[in-house]
Write an enzyme that holds these catalytic residues in place. Sequence first.
Site, PDB file in Angstrom:
ATOM      1  N   SER A 212       5.720  -1.794   1.932  1.00 15.01           N
ATOM      2  CA  SER A 212       4.929  -2.808   2.634  1.00 15.01           C
ATOM      3  C   SER A 212       5.476  -2.984   4.033  1.00 15.01           C
ATOM      4  O   SER A 212       6.694  -3.030   4.222  1.00 15.01           O
ATOM      5  CB  SER A 212       4.983  -4.142   1.891  1.00 15.01           C
ATOM      6  OG  SER A 212       4.333  -5.136   2.657  1.00 15.01           O
TER       7      SER A 212
ATOM      8  N   ALA B 117       0.808  -1.219   0.000  1.00  9.02           N
ATOM      9  CA  ALA B 117       0.000   0.000   0.000  1.00  9.02           C
ATOM     10  C   ALA B 117       0.844   1.273   0.000  1.00  9.02           C
ATOM     11  O   ALA B 117       0.414   2.312  -0.497  1.00  9.02           O
ATOM     12  CB  ALA B 117      -0.939  -0.020   1.206  1.00  9.02           C
TER      13      ALA B 117
ATOM     14  N   ASN C 113      11.155   1.546   2.329  1.00  7.60           N
ATOM     15  CA  ASN C 113       9.964   1.817   3.132  1.00  7.60           C
ATOM     16  C   ASN C 113      10.263   2.954   4.096  1.00  7.60           C
ATOM     17  O   ASN C 113      11.348   3.036   4.647  1.00  7.60           O
ATOM     18  CB  ASN C 113       9.582   0.549   3.931  1.00  7.60           C
ATOM     19  CG  ASN C 113       8.117   0.515   4.299  1.00  7.60           C
ATOM     20  OD1 ASN C 113       7.274   0.427   3.421  1.00  7.60           O
ATOM     21  ND2 ASN C 113       7.805   0.604   5.580  1.00  7.60           N
TER      22      ASN C 113
ATOM     23  N   HIS D  66      -3.649 -10.006  -3.890  1.00  5.85           N
ATOM     24  CA  HIS D  66      -4.889  -9.754  -3.142  1.00  5.85           C
ATOM     25  C   HIS D  66      -6.019  -9.286  -4.042  1.00  5.85           C
ATOM     26  O   HIS D  66      -6.978  -8.667  -3.575  1.00  5.85           O
ATOM     27  CB  HIS D  66      -4.629  -8.748  -2.012  1.00  5.85           C
ATOM     28  CG  HIS D  66      -3.651  -9.266  -0.986  1.00  5.85           C
ATOM     29  ND1 HIS D  66      -2.970  -8.446  -0.125  1.00  5.85           N
ATOM     30  CD2 HIS D  66      -3.252 -10.532  -0.689  1.00  5.85           C
ATOM     31  CE1 HIS D  66      -2.186  -9.195   0.664  1.00  5.85           C
ATOM     32  NE2 HIS D  66      -2.341 -10.446   0.330  1.00  5.85           N
TER      33      HIS D  66
HETATM   34  P1  NAD Z   1       0.707  -1.469   5.146  1.00  2.38           P
HETATM   35  O1  NAD Z   1      -0.261  -0.348   5.314  1.00  2.38           O
HETATM   36  O2  NAD Z   1       0.737  -2.520   6.180  1.00  2.38           O
HETATM   37  O3  NAD Z   1       2.177  -0.887   5.043  1.00  2.38           O
HETATM   38  C1  NAD Z   1       2.488   0.167   4.203  1.00  2.38           C
HETATM   39  C2  NAD Z   1       3.917   0.593   4.524  1.00  2.38           C
HETATM   40  O4  NAD Z   1       4.279   1.584   3.585  1.00  2.38           O
HETATM   41  C3  NAD Z   1       4.077   1.206   5.920  1.00  2.38           C
HETATM   42  O5  NAD Z   1       5.130   0.546   6.588  1.00  2.38           O
HETATM   43  C4  NAD Z   1       4.433   2.680   5.642  1.00  2.38           C
HETATM   44  O6  NAD Z   1       5.417   3.173   6.514  1.00  2.38           O
HETATM   45  C5  NAD Z   1       4.971   2.618   4.240  1.00  2.38           C
HETATM   46  N1  NAD Z   1       4.722   3.827   3.449  1.00  2.38           N
HETATM   47  C6  NAD Z   1       3.555   4.478   3.292  1.00  2.38           C
HETATM   48  N2  NAD Z   1       3.686   5.484   2.407  1.00  2.38           N
HETATM   49  C7  NAD Z   1       4.993   5.486   2.030  1.00  2.38           C
HETATM   50  C8  NAD Z   1       5.759   6.288   1.139  1.00  2.38           C
HETATM   51  N3  NAD Z   1       5.218   7.296   0.452  1.00  2.38           N
HETATM   52  N4  NAD Z   1       7.082   6.015   0.999  1.00  2.38           N
HETATM   53  C9  NAD Z   1       7.651   4.991   1.692  1.00  2.38           C
HETATM   54  N5  NAD Z   1       6.971   4.196   2.523  1.00  2.38           N
HETATM   55  C10 NAD Z   1       5.658   4.437   2.693  1.00  2.38           C
HETATM   56  O7  NAD Z   1       0.452  -2.080   3.709  1.00  2.38           O
HETATM   57  P2  NAD Z   1       0.764  -3.545   3.123  1.00  2.38           P
HETATM   58  O8  NAD Z   1       2.027  -4.076   3.664  1.00  2.38           O
HETATM   59  O9  NAD Z   1       0.560  -3.427   1.661  1.00  2.38           O
HETATM   60  O10 NAD Z   1      -0.366  -4.505   3.699  1.00  2.38           O
HETATM   61  C11 NAD Z   1      -1.668  -4.122   3.825  1.00  2.38           C
HETATM   62  C12 NAD Z   1      -2.731  -4.749   2.942  1.00  2.38           C
HETATM   63  O11 NAD Z   1      -3.524  -3.650   2.566  1.00  2.38           O
HETATM   64  C13 NAD Z   1      -2.334  -5.336   1.638  1.00  2.38           C
HETATM   65  O12 NAD Z   1      -2.798  -6.618   1.679  1.00  2.38           O
HETATM   66  C14 NAD Z   1      -3.116  -4.575   0.552  1.00  2.38           C
HETATM   67  O13 NAD Z   1      -3.923  -5.501  -0.161  1.00  2.38           O
HETATM   68  C15 NAD Z   1      -4.076  -3.713   1.280  1.00  2.38           C
HETATM   69  N6  NAD Z   1      -4.202  -2.292   0.861  1.00  2.38           N
HETATM   70  C16 NAD Z   1      -4.057  -1.928  -0.435  1.00  2.38           C
HETATM   71  C17 NAD Z   1      -4.147  -0.580  -0.799  1.00  2.38           C
HETATM   72  C18 NAD Z   1      -3.993  -0.225  -2.252  1.00  2.38           C
HETATM   73  O14 NAD Z   1      -4.307  -1.029  -3.119  1.00  2.38           O
HETATM   74  N7  NAD Z   1      -3.475   0.958  -2.552  1.00  2.38           N
HETATM   75  C19 NAD Z   1      -4.385   0.406   0.161  1.00  2.38           C
HETATM   76  C20 NAD Z   1      -4.555  -0.003   1.498  1.00  2.38           C
HETATM   77  C21 NAD Z   1      -4.448  -1.366   1.828  1.00  2.38           C
END
Ligand code: NAD
Length: 266
Positions: A212, A41, A237, A138
């Site tokens: 992630s 995300a 990240n 997903h």
């Molecule tokens: P997560 O929210 O657990 O982790 C996101 C990570 O990205 C965090 O550690 C954060 O510090 C980092 N981050 C955020 N913005 C950033 C940036 N601009 N630069 C650098 N780092 C940044 O997300 P995840 O690990 O993908 O797991 C969550 C689940 O959420 C996934 O299964 C996904 O399917 C779903 N999800 C998807 C979306 C989407 O499609 N955009 C949005 C929200 C959640």
Amino acid sequence: MPWRDLRVGGERKAEAAMGDGIERLREAIGKARRAVVFTGAGISTESGIPDFRSPGGVWDRYKPIMFDDFVSSEEMRRETWRRKIETDKTMVNARPNRGHRAVAALVERGIVSAVITQNIDGLHQASGVPDDKVIELHGNSTYAACLDCRLRHELDDILAAFRKDETLPVCNACGGMVKTATISFGQAMPEDAMRRAELETMAADLFIVCGSSLVVYPAAGFPIAAKRNGAFLAIVNREPTDLDRFADLTVHDEIGDALGGAVGNN
Ligand code: NAD
Ligand code: ZN
């Protein structure tokens, strides 16, 4: 000049200089014969889509709806579609950002063979990565599918009917339940995507994680598998992740700047 923590080969090294991690990432990309990018995300927050675990992220607002609850409860299905309408306000207007464009450039240059993503927003495809190079672990929330016969259904009609009187969508072909084409917690992982992701992971000599928290399994198993198989593991990240200790390089920075800088795109 700010100092950043860079963990290299498991040892902690504090290195000066903004660009050090980015420079090392550029070098790793330059040496790679076959790389895989694995996204979460965090790569889409710069497009205005909130992630799950950052403050203000989706997690702060909603408790996840388990797959079994969706199937067994009409009210849970309604709640799922209400949330979809809410989250679509940001999702449908979102456009790929510098991070997505950097990934697309690496695919275009033939360096990256596949993009394994946990995201459901379709932004890798929108940035120009061919469909067959995006592996969605997903699923995808930009369309819906029947849970029984898998027939694809477009969202426009479904959402229009739901907005009117909360009518729940039913499959045109078989009468089954229709859900966005995403994988919910408690739902089986898509077999084909998992198999392709495994093959790509085992063929990679460079594995780059972008955005992630690496806490959702089985998805987070891929970086570990890549590293065990001898690939160079880079994690980009903003915050430390659960798997930083396994990484050959961690870059704690914004993805657009870090990846865009390493790849040399705007
Ligand atoms: P997560 O929210 O657990 O982790 C996101 C990570 O990205 C965090 O550690 C954060 O510090 C980092 N981050 C955020 N913005 C950033 C940036 N601009 N630069 C650098 N780092 C940044 O997300 P995840 O690990 O993908 O797991 C969550 C689940 O959420 C996934 O299964 C996904 O399917 C779903 N999800 C998807 C979306 C989407 O499609 N955009 C949005 C929200 C959640
Ligand atoms: Zn059906």
